[in-house]
Scaffold this active site. Structure first.
Site, PDB file in Angstrom:
ATOM      1  N   HIS A  34       0.845  -1.214   0.000  1.00  5.05           N
ATOM      2  CA  HIS A  34       0.000   0.000   0.000  1.00  5.05           C
ATOM      3  C   HIS A  34       0.874   1.255   0.000  1.00  5.05           C
ATOM      4  O   HIS A  34       0.583   2.223  -0.702  1.00  5.05           O
ATOM      5  CB  HIS A  34      -0.898   0.037   1.248  1.00  5.05           C
ATOM      6  CG  HIS A  34      -1.944  -1.043   1.314  1.00  5.05           C
ATOM      7  ND1 HIS A  34      -2.078  -1.875   2.401  1.00  5.05           N
ATOM      8  CD2 HIS A  34      -2.902  -1.422   0.446  1.00  5.05           C
ATOM      9  CE1 HIS A  34      -3.081  -2.715   2.195  1.00  5.05           C
ATOM     10  NE2 HIS A  34      -3.596  -2.464   1.013  1.00  5.05           N
TER      11      HIS A  34
ATOM     12  N   LYS B 199     -16.410  -7.486   5.980  1.00  7.74           N
ATOM     13  CA  LYS B 199     -15.142  -8.222   5.836  1.00  7.74           C
ATOM     14  C   LYS B 199     -14.643  -8.762   7.177  1.00  7.74           C
ATOM     15  O   LYS B 199     -13.647  -9.468   7.225  1.00  7.74           O
ATOM     16  CB  LYS B 199     -14.068  -7.306   5.228  1.00  7.74           C
ATOM     17  CG  LYS B 199     -14.221  -7.116   3.730  1.00  7.74           C
ATOM     18  CD  LYS B 199     -12.916  -6.672   3.103  1.00  7.74           C
ATOM     19  CE  LYS B 199     -12.943  -6.848   1.591  1.00  7.74           C
ATOM     20  NZ  LYS B 199     -11.660  -6.470   0.967  1.00  7.74           N
TER      21      LYS B 199
ATOM     22  N   ARG C 271      -1.591  -5.659  -8.591  1.00 10.06           N
ATOM     23  CA  ARG C 271      -0.446  -6.541  -8.349  1.00 10.06           C
ATOM     24  C   ARG C 271      -0.290  -7.538  -9.482  1.00 10.06           C
ATOM     25  O   ARG C 271       0.795  -7.790  -9.973  1.00 10.06           O
ATOM     26  CB  ARG C 271      -0.639  -7.316  -7.028  1.00 10.06           C
ATOM     27  CG  ARG C 271      -0.465  -6.476  -5.798  1.00 10.06           C
ATOM     28  CD  ARG C 271      -1.000  -7.190  -4.590  1.00 10.06           C
ATOM     29  NE  ARG C 271      -2.419  -7.492  -4.752  1.00 10.06           N
ATOM     30  CZ  ARG C 271      -3.213  -7.888  -3.782  1.00 10.06           C
ATOM     31  NH1 ARG C 271      -2.723  -8.080  -2.589  1.00 10.06           N
ATOM     32  NH2 ARG C 271      -4.488  -8.118  -4.011  1.00 10.06           N
TER      33      ARG C 271
ATOM     34  N   SER D  52      -2.990  -7.891   2.656  1.00  7.20           N
ATOM     35  CA  SER D  52      -3.335  -7.784   4.083  1.00  7.20           C
ATOM     36  C   SER D  52      -3.772  -9.145   4.625  1.00  7.20           C
ATOM     37  O   SER D  52      -3.473  -9.503   5.764  1.00  7.20           O
ATOM     38  CB  SER D  52      -4.466  -6.772   4.270  1.00  7.20           C
ATOM     39  OG  SER D  52      -4.047  -5.500   3.863  1.00  7.20           O
TER      40      SER D  52
HETATM   41  O1  PNS Z   1      -8.850  -2.856   0.225  1.00  3.41           O
HETATM   42  P1  PNS Z   1     -10.161  -3.329  -0.340  1.00  3.41           P
HETATM   43  O2  PNS Z   1     -10.872  -4.175   0.681  1.00  3.41           O
HETATM   44  O3  PNS Z   1     -10.020  -4.015  -1.666  1.00  3.41           O
HETATM   45  O4  PNS Z   1     -11.039  -2.007  -0.580  1.00  3.41           O
HETATM   46  C1  PNS Z   1     -12.376  -2.085  -0.967  1.00  3.41           C
HETATM   47  C2  PNS Z   1     -13.023  -0.678  -1.033  1.00  3.41           C
HETATM   48  C3  PNS Z   1     -12.904   0.054   0.288  1.00  3.41           C
HETATM   49  C4  PNS Z   1     -12.339   0.128  -2.107  1.00  3.41           C
HETATM   50  C5  PNS Z   1     -14.520  -0.906  -1.400  1.00  3.41           C
HETATM   51  O5  PNS Z   1     -15.073  -1.756  -0.458  1.00  3.41           O
HETATM   52  C6  PNS Z   1     -15.325   0.394  -1.456  1.00  3.41           C
HETATM   53  O6  PNS Z   1     -15.188   1.177  -2.364  1.00  3.41           O
HETATM   54  N1  PNS Z   1     -16.205   0.619  -0.462  1.00  3.41           N
HETATM   55  C7  PNS Z   1     -17.035   1.788  -0.399  1.00  3.41           C
HETATM   56  C8  PNS Z   1     -18.467   1.479  -0.828  1.00  3.41           C
HETATM   57  C9  PNS Z   1     -18.711   1.859  -2.271  1.00  3.41           C
HETATM   58  O7  PNS Z   1     -18.496   2.956  -2.706  1.00  3.41           O
HETATM   59  N2  PNS Z   1     -19.224   0.861  -3.057  1.00  3.41           N
HETATM   60  C10 PNS Z   1     -19.554   1.040  -4.443  1.00  3.41           C
HETATM   61  C11 PNS Z   1     -18.358   0.948  -5.363  1.00  3.41           C
HETATM   62  S1  PNS Z   1     -18.156  -0.630  -6.081  1.00  3.41           S
END
Ligand code: PNS
Length: 154
Positions: A18, A42, A91, A129
């Site tokens: 990150h 999660k 990645r 993670s």
């Molecule tokens: O590190 P991650 O778990 O891959 O991140 C996921 C994240 C935080 C980017 C995703 O869960 C997110 O965007 N959550 C906010 C909710 C949202 O906007 N959802 C609609 C977009 S698909």
């Protein structure tokens, strides 16, 4: 006017992968706001406050990086911070499908915000993670994979 990107994620916990994405992002953007998502579905290992604190401590000496927590939609967070883009790291090809869906959905929600991807440094393509949590729970060494504020809490 500073060019801002939001770098969203669960950061459970933040890894050096990150950190690499943020460092690369700063070559393109003036300011990066790291959005730490609550993501209760999660079942995170660290609570939201701790995840946010670890991110803040990691970038404490860089005034162009800010970290906030959020619970709603990513596009709303982007608006709140006047961000032009959403930053994500890739990645491997296996990341693409999920990222493509998310970027397309975010564009559907708000056409004005672009998703921008940077490729992780080779040393970190295998870092996630999930693996960090698993390895540390089983007593393995993750010293070279996470920033110091995470090490002290694992
Ligand atoms: O590190 P991650 O778990 O891959 O991140 C996921 C994240 C935080 C980017 C995703 O869960 C997110 O965007 N959550 C906010 C909710 C949202 O906007 N959802 C609609 C977009 S698909």
């Amino acid at each position: 006017m500073k060019r801002t990107a939001i770098y969203p994620g669960t950061f459970d916990p933040i890894t050096l992968g990150h950190v690499d994405v943020v460092t690369r992002g700063l070559k393109v953007f003036d300011r990066i706001v790291i959005g730490v998502a609550e993501n209760p579905k999660k079942g995170p290992m660290f609570d939201l406050e701790t995840r946010l604190t670890m991110v803040r401590e990691t970038f404490a000496d860089n005034e162009n990086i800010e970290a906030v927590s959020f619970t709603g939609l990513l596009v709303d967070l982007a608006h709140e911070h006047h961000a032009a883009a959403l930053l994500r790291g890739l990645r491997a090809a296996s990341d693409f499908e999920y990222e493509f869906q998310m970027a397309t959905m975010n564009r559907h929600l708000d056409e004005r915000i672009e998703s921008v991807f940077v490729m992780a440094r080779e040393d970190y393509t295998f870092v996630s993670s999930r693996f960090i949590r698993e390895i540390s729970e089983m007593g393995g060494d993750v010293t070279s994979l996470v920033p110091t504020p995470v090490l002290s809490r694992l």
